[in-house]
Design a protein around this motif. Structure first.
Motif, PDB file in Angstrom:
ATOM      1  N   ALA B 195       0.696  -1.345   0.163  1.00 17.05           N
ATOM      2  CA  ALA B 195       0.054   0.086   0.460  1.00 17.05           C
ATOM      3  C   ALA B 195       0.860   1.315  -0.680  1.00 17.05           C
ATOM      4  CB  ALA B 195      -0.818   0.025   1.325  1.00 17.05           C
ATOM      5  N   LEU B 196       2.474   1.064   0.621  1.00 12.83           N
ATOM      6  CA  LEU B 196       2.928   2.664  -0.102  1.00 12.83           C
ATOM      7  C   LEU B 196       2.736   2.962  -1.154  1.00 12.83           C
ATOM      8  CD1 LEU B 196       5.410   1.605   3.596  1.00 12.83           C
ATOM      9  CD2 LEU B 196       3.187   3.193   3.669  1.00 12.83           C
ATOM     10  N   GLU B 198       1.437   2.112  -3.891  1.00 10.86           N
ATOM     11  CA  GLU B 198       0.349   2.881  -4.085  1.00 10.86           C
ATOM     12  C   GLU B 198       0.224   3.768  -3.547  1.00 10.86           C
ATOM     13  OE1 GLU B 198      -2.592  -1.263  -4.586  1.00 10.86           O
ATOM     14  OE2 GLU B 198      -2.401  -0.516  -3.159  1.00 10.86           O
ATOM     15  N   ALA B 199       0.681   4.228  -2.239  1.00  7.72           N
ATOM     16  CA  ALA B 199       0.046   5.657  -1.935  1.00  7.72           C
ATOM     17  C   ALA B 199       0.863   6.875  -2.673  1.00  7.72           C
ATOM     18  CB  ALA B 199       0.521   5.229  -0.217  1.00  7.72           C
ATOM     19  N   ALA B 200       1.990   6.301  -3.114  1.00  5.54           N
ATOM     20  CA  ALA B 200       3.355   6.724  -3.428  1.00  5.54           C
ATOM     21  C   ALA B 200       2.716   7.082  -4.608  1.00  5.54           C
ATOM     22  CB  ALA B 200       4.783   6.665  -3.351  1.00  5.54           C
ATOM     23  N   ALA B 201       2.635   6.643  -5.107  1.00  3.47           N
ATOM     24  CA  ALA B 201       1.503   6.170  -6.988  1.00  3.47           C
ATOM     25  C   ALA B 201       0.219   7.665  -6.813  1.00  3.47           C
ATOM     26  CB  ALA B 201       1.709   5.139  -7.868  1.00  3.47           C
ATOM     27  N   ASP B 202      -0.395   6.823  -5.668  1.00  2.00           N
ATOM     28  CA  ASP B 202      -2.297   8.314  -5.881  1.00  2.00           C
ATOM     29  C   ASP B 202      -1.355   9.247  -5.870  1.00  2.00           C
ATOM     30  OD1 ASP B 202      -4.467   7.548  -5.350  1.00  2.00           O
ATOM     31  OD2 ASP B 202      -4.510   9.010  -3.614  1.00  2.00           O
TER      32      ASP B 202
END
Ligand SMILES: Nc1ncnc2c1ncn2[C@@H]1O[C@H](COP(=O)(O)OP(=O)(O)O)[C@@H](O)[C@H]1O
Ligand SMILES: [Mg+2]
Lengths: 363, 299
Positions: B195-196, B198-202
């Motif tokens: 999820a980290l 994904e959070a960065a990409a988000d």
């Protein structure tokens, strides 16, 4: 405030349009032909039992999952090809996914730094955001040094920092204890209406959806069962499944004996009593067998339904009475506070009637 | 004190006892030898320690100890040069190991879950054959007219004749130590929360920015373990430079070996060992201290 339920009839394009989206994981169907429209500025909730596809739908909007079929439009534009980093959409993860090696301020500033904002502007936005989530003074703490509620606020500030068109929240309050959750609900609603950002929030708690949402979509096994404002769905949903998901409900069967203007006279099967039930989309033709839904608070003392008390619980402001009819059906009624004498003991005969406007026909 | 408490007391003391017997005691012996002087005797140094209660014998023993070997170390630039050469080779090899090992570990951590045990097995597999045999295999590959030169010849390229050179030592070291670099890095990368990323990409980070700001900083503990696990033993490495290196490949481990077995100068060899240990242990202890001080804000 204009009613948001009818935005779809407006000429303007909805902010988000999900059109026939299907998503499979192997042979499992996570989303099954989902279509939804979400208006700008709406607080939209996705509710449904665990595993029904709520997170998958959010992740499709964020860009982490590609739909197998169907389209997702933002402002009328198909965003299927856009990677997450190029969507004007941010997500607040269920686990918060805070960067453990960065302070709260660095976490919140992360998206701003990636956008190449000048330092002074980042600093100014950080002040605004920490004030917004009421975390001033905690800027230099690391996630491990924050409480669950504080981490939740950092995650919210981080997701809001880039001023997204659309904010996705995956069970944002799920990890908080109940009292904190209720306080945070009010704050979240306040932040949303102050910023005017469109929120799509996942929750498995129908009470939370009722408290926060302008509109709710109820999902089950990857399908959208019903969409509407929570107060309307709570009192006038089309299906029994939605009625049961959104709270306690009594479902009584009967026969339609007469109809007039969206209302039906139903003769209940067991007692033979006549009940007037709303029937907004004409499900019950005269002479057909139907099911009538009544919330516990829609049953009042009366003589339409006879039963004996099984359990009665004093809840303070009112009493929850669970009673069984002669035919074996269980009734749940929320009655006015019983007074100092306490709730009726088990075995007491009770009679109920349906309050005007409280019953409706479900499929 | 009840029996359970006594048992737990004993259990916590066991590692200390182990360290005392197998680490501290040998070190004291080596330190003592380094302060002795070389002699034609068996063992080849004096004074010898004898278990006695006679204070005069103790006095004589203490008088016999001195820093001559350490003075010899400073006087002869051979030791300095081999220390510097070891440092250079260990640094270069560790740098190459990071550059090769990190991508391998990252690729393994990003591979589909069911493939990972297979990849892990492939990395660990060489340990199942003898280290010496694997180094000998490199002799066959690197020697003049060996497998490498033959393969180059097929493409019309000139032979490299790498054996007995410093590049051959580097190749051998990188080959032998690669698992020690890959495994600790893989261990941290594999445990990271997807999820980290994904959070960065988000939040707008592309692949490179995500690597620089999230993956790399979070894998720092694994990277540090890998560097330690490789650098320290490579610094004192003896077998690989001896088998693959040329006569001009100086390394401290080799110098130590030739003092000990070639010149039978045990005190000097012990002094080399003690200096090497201090040269490695003191900076590491300092790094660890400062690392802990910086890190404790986050835990
Ligand atoms: N990455 C995945 N791989 C395989 N199956 C998945 C994956 N993500 C979700 N699913 C499945 O899809 C269904 C919907 O999951 P999810 O959207 O997480 O449900 P919810 O958030 O409503 O609890 C579940 O049956 C889940 O097991
Ligand atoms: Mg979920």
């Amino acid at each position: 405030m204009p009613a948001r339920a009818d935005f779809a009839s407006d000429a303007r394009v909805p902010l988000v349009a999900i059109e026939g989206v299907t998503k499979r994981f192997g042979s499992a169907l996570a989303l099954d032909d989902v279509s939804l429209e979400i208006g700008a500025g709406e607080f939209f909730c996705l509710v449904g039992p665990s595993g029904c596809g709520k997170s998958t739908l959010l992740r499709t909007l964020a860009g982490f999952e590609q739909p197998d079929e169907g389209r997702t439009l933002l402002d009328g534009r198909d965003i299927a090809g856009d990677p997450p980093e190029r969507r004007p959409v941010n997500i607040m993860f269920q686990s918060y996914a805070l960067f453990p090696h960065m302070s709260a301020a660095k976490n919140v500033a992360y998206g701003l730094a990636r956008a190449g904002l000048p330092r002074a502007e980042i600093a100014a936005r950080l002040r605004e955001l920490f004030a917004l989530v009421r975390l001033e003074g905690f800027e230099d703490r690391y996630p491990a040094q924050l409480s669950g509620g504080q981490r939740q606020r950092v995650a919210l500030a981080r997701a809001l920092a880039r001023r997204p068109r659309l904010l996705l929240l995956d069970e944002p309050l799920g990890a908080l204890d109940r009292r904190l959750r209720e306080a945070t609900q009010i704050e979240l609603k306040g932040i949303q209406s102050r910023l005017g950002t469109t929120f799509v929030m996942v929750t498995h708690d129908q009470g939370e959806a009722m408290a926060l949402a302008d509109r709710v979509a109820v999902l089950d096994r990857g399908r959208v069962l019903e969409v509407g404002p929570p107060s309307a769905l709570y009192r006038r949903c089309r299906t029994r499944a939605v009625a049961e998901f959104l709270g306690d409900v009594n479902v009584l069967s009967g026969v339609v004996v007469a109809r007039a203007g969206g209302r039906a006279q139903v003769r209940l099967g067991e007692s033979g009593a006549l009940v007037e039930a709303a029937d907004p989309d004409g499900a019950g033709e005269t002479g057909s067998n139907v099911e009538v839904a009544v919330r516990p608070e829609g049953l009042v003392p009366g003589d339409a339904l006879g039963a004996t008390v099984e359990v009665a619980t004093d809840l303070g402001p009112n009493a929850l009475v669970i009673a069984r009819t002669a035919g074996g059906a269980t009734l749940r009624a929320l009655l006015p506070a019983p007074g100092a004498a306490g709730p009726p003991p088990p075995g007491t005969p009770v009679g109920f009637a349906v309050a005007p406007g409280a019953a409706w026909i479900v499929r | 004190m009840n029996r359970a408490a006594a048992a737990s007391r004993v259990a916590t003391m066991l590692p200390w006892a182990w360290l005392l017997v197998f680490v501290a005691a040998p070190l004291v012996v080596v330190a003592k030898i380094s302060l002795s002087e070389s002699a034609v005797a068996q063992p080849p140094y004096r004074p010898r320690w004898s278990w006695t209660l006679d204070p005069a014998a103790w006095q004589a023993f203490a008088d016999g100890l001195g820093l001559d070997s350490y003075r010899a170390l400073l006087a002869d630039d051979l030791y300095w040069r081999s220390a510097l050469a070891s440092l250079a080779i260990a640094s270069a090899a560790t740098a190459i190991l990071v550059l090769v090992g990190y991508p391998v570990a990252l690729a393994m951590a990003r591979a589909p879950k069911r493939l990972r045990p297979v990849l892990l097995a492939i990395v660990i597999l060489p340990f199942w054959t003898s280290f010496l045999i694997r180094v000998y295999a490199w002799i066959a590959i690197l020697r003049p007219a060996g497998l490498l030169d033959a393969a180059l010849g097929l493409f019309g390229l000139p032979p490299l004749e790498l054996l007995n050179s410093t590049p051959a030592v580097l190749i051998g070291i990188v080959y032998a130590y690669l698992p020690f670099m890959v495994l600790p890095i893989y261990a941290v990368l594999e445990r990271r929360d997807p999820a980290l990323l994904e959070a960065a990409a988000d939040l707008g980070a592309g692949t490179v920015a995500t690597f620089r700001t999230v993956t790399l900083p979070l894998s720092r503990p694994g990277l540090a373990s890998g560097v330690l696990l490789c650098f320290v033993p490579i610094f004192g490495e003896f077998v690989i430079p001896d088998l693959l290196g040329g006569s001009d490949t100086l390394m401290l481990g080799r110098t130590l070996w030739s003092e000990f077995f070639g010149n039978r100068d045990w005190p000097l060899a012990s002094a080399v060992a003690i200096v090497m240990l201090l040269a490695l242990a003191l900076p590491l202890a300092w790094l660890r201290e400062s690392g802990l001080r910086r890190g404790d804000a986050r835990r």
